[in-house]
Write a protein that holds these residues in place. Structure first.
Motif, mmCIF file in Angstrom:
data_model
loop_
_atom_site.group_PDB
_atom_site.id
_atom_site.type_symbol
_atom_site.label_atom_id
_atom_site.label_comp_id
_atom_site.label_asym_id
_atom_site.label_seq_id
_atom_site.Cartn_x
_atom_site.Cartn_y
_atom_site.Cartn_z
ATOM 1 N N UNK A 62 0.815 -1.223 0.000
ATOM 2 C CA UNK A 62 0.000 0.000 0.000
ATOM 3 C C UNK A 62 0.846 1.269 0.000
ATOM 4 N N UNK A 63 2.005 1.240 0.674
ATOM 5 C CA UNK A 63 2.682 2.519 0.936
ATOM 6 C C UNK A 63 4.118 2.627 0.433
ATOM 7 N N UNK A 140 12.935 -0.553 7.035
ATOM 8 C CA UNK A 140 12.136 -1.494 7.821
ATOM 9 C C UNK A 140 12.828 -1.616 9.171
ATOM 10 N N UNK A 141 12.052 -1.551 10.238
ATOM 11 C CA UNK A 141 12.629 -1.726 11.582
ATOM 12 C C UNK A 141 11.714 -2.628 12.392
ATOM 13 N N UNK A 230 -0.124 5.351 8.226
ATOM 14 C CA UNK A 230 -1.023 4.312 8.755
ATOM 15 C C UNK A 230 -0.416 3.743 10.032
ATOM 16 N N UNK A 231 -1.257 3.355 10.960
ATOM 17 C CA UNK A 231 -0.775 2.667 12.167
ATOM 18 C C UNK A 231 -1.777 1.580 12.514
ATOM 19 N N UNK A 232 -1.304 0.515 13.102
ATOM 20 C CA UNK A 232 -2.224 -0.547 13.511
ATOM 21 C C UNK A 232 -1.575 -1.440 14.574
ATOM 22 N N UNK A 254 2.493 -1.246 14.818
ATOM 23 C CA UNK A 254 3.167 -1.109 13.526
ATOM 24 C C UNK A 254 2.725 0.208 12.895
ATOM 25 N N UNK A 255 3.640 0.889 12.230
ATOM 26 C CA UNK A 255 3.283 2.175 11.609
ATOM 27 C C UNK A 255 4.106 2.395 10.350
ATOM 28 N N UNK A 256 3.536 3.181 9.438
ATOM 29 C CA UNK A 256 4.259 3.597 8.239
ATOM 30 C C UNK A 256 4.303 5.115 8.215
#
Ligand SMILES: C[S@@+](CC[C@H](N)C(=O)[O-])C[C@H]1O[C@@H](n2cnc3c(N)ncnc32)[C@H](O)[C@@H]1O
Length: 260
Positions: A62-63, A140-141, A230-232, A254-256
């Motif tokens: 998506x991102x 990515x972390x 986004x976060x979830x 998790x977040x982007x």
């Protein structure tokens, strides 16, 4: 009552183990990576399965621009770098610990698109050097912010800002267990009688973990410099400890993010 009695027996055991941990994070991680990674000494957060990766997959699609390279910051033994190498033209795993990098490279022999290097992501100029080497890149972390103090979390976010340029994105995923340190250790399978080996190895070498969720993210990634895309909530999988064959499920976040 039983729970309390259990805790009373567990606490001094945990304190005794933790008293052996080096104060210096570089020394602590080097010692940890020198003692784990064999069948007899499993890595606590490496369940060997990638069910956990399903939400990350969706977020990547998506991102993230998958034509750019990706840097796996704090890659450890490279499990997730190898996962990334299937999705990006180049996945560079970097870690503070030379022993982790060595182990990651050994486990990744023959894997196309995966490279490794020893880098202190909190060191001066770390982000600029990665940017010069790769150009703009995604990041990515998994499991690095939650072991850092707030000031270091802020510095790490600044490093990442240098890496991503304008087109790169940061996808981070962290454990976010909101109970006490002792409740966390119990959640991972420790009892008053027994502390599972992978957990014992972490307690006696590493700094105690924190939690990292929405509020910690907002402090580390200031709104003036980052856009939250986004976060979830997610589940982070650790090695089976409470029940044989069943990975321990840890509440995660998790977040982007995109740079401004
Ligand atoms: C909890 S482990 C997670 C490893 C890996 N990301 C995974 O999920 O399997 C955290 C990793 O961050 C690394 N690390 C700690 N401080 C670091 C720093 N300042 N720069 C780069 N890596 C660091 C440690 O050596 C360790 O491998």
């Amino acid at each position: 009552m039983r729970r309390l009695a259990n805790r009373i027996r567990l606490l001094p055991k945990v304190m005794r183990l933790a008293s052996h941990a080096p104060r210096n994070p570089g020394e602590a991680w080097e010692r940890y990576w020198n003692t784990v990674g064999t069948e007899d000494a499993e890595i606590l957060w490496d369940s060997g399965r990638h069910d956990e990766g399903r939400p990350y997959e969706e977020l990547v699609l998506r991102h993230l621009d998958t034509r750019l390279p990706v840097v796996d910051v704090g890659c450890g033994n490279g499990t997730w770098t190898r996962w990334l190498a299937e999705r990006f033209p180049l996945a560079l795993g970097v870690d503070l610990s030379a022993s982790a990098v060595h182990q990651a490279a050994r486990e990744s022999a023959g894997v196309p698109n995966a490279e490794f290097d020893a880098v202190d992501a909190l060191g001066p100029g770390a982000g600029a050097a990665l940017r010069e080497r790769l150009g703009e890149a995604n990041v990515f972390i998994r499991g690095l912010f939650h072991i850092l103090k707030p000031e270091a979390q802020h510095r790490l976010a600044a490093t990442l800002h240098d890496v991503v340029g304008t087109r790169g994105r940061v996808l981070l995923t962290e454990t976010n267990f909101r109970g006490s340190g002792l409740a966390y250790i119990e959640h991972l399978g420790a009892t008053g009688d027994h502390i599972p080996g992978p957990l014992r190895a972490a307690i006696e070498t590493l700094p105690p973990p924190r939690h990292f969720g929405a509020s910690e993210l907002r402090r580390a990634f200031p709104d003036s410099e980052w856009r939250l895309l986004e976060e979830r909530d997610v589940v982070i999988e650790a090695v089976p400890m409470a029940e044989p064959g069943v990975p321990v499920r840890i509440p995660g976040y998790c977040a982007v993010l995109a740079p401004r």
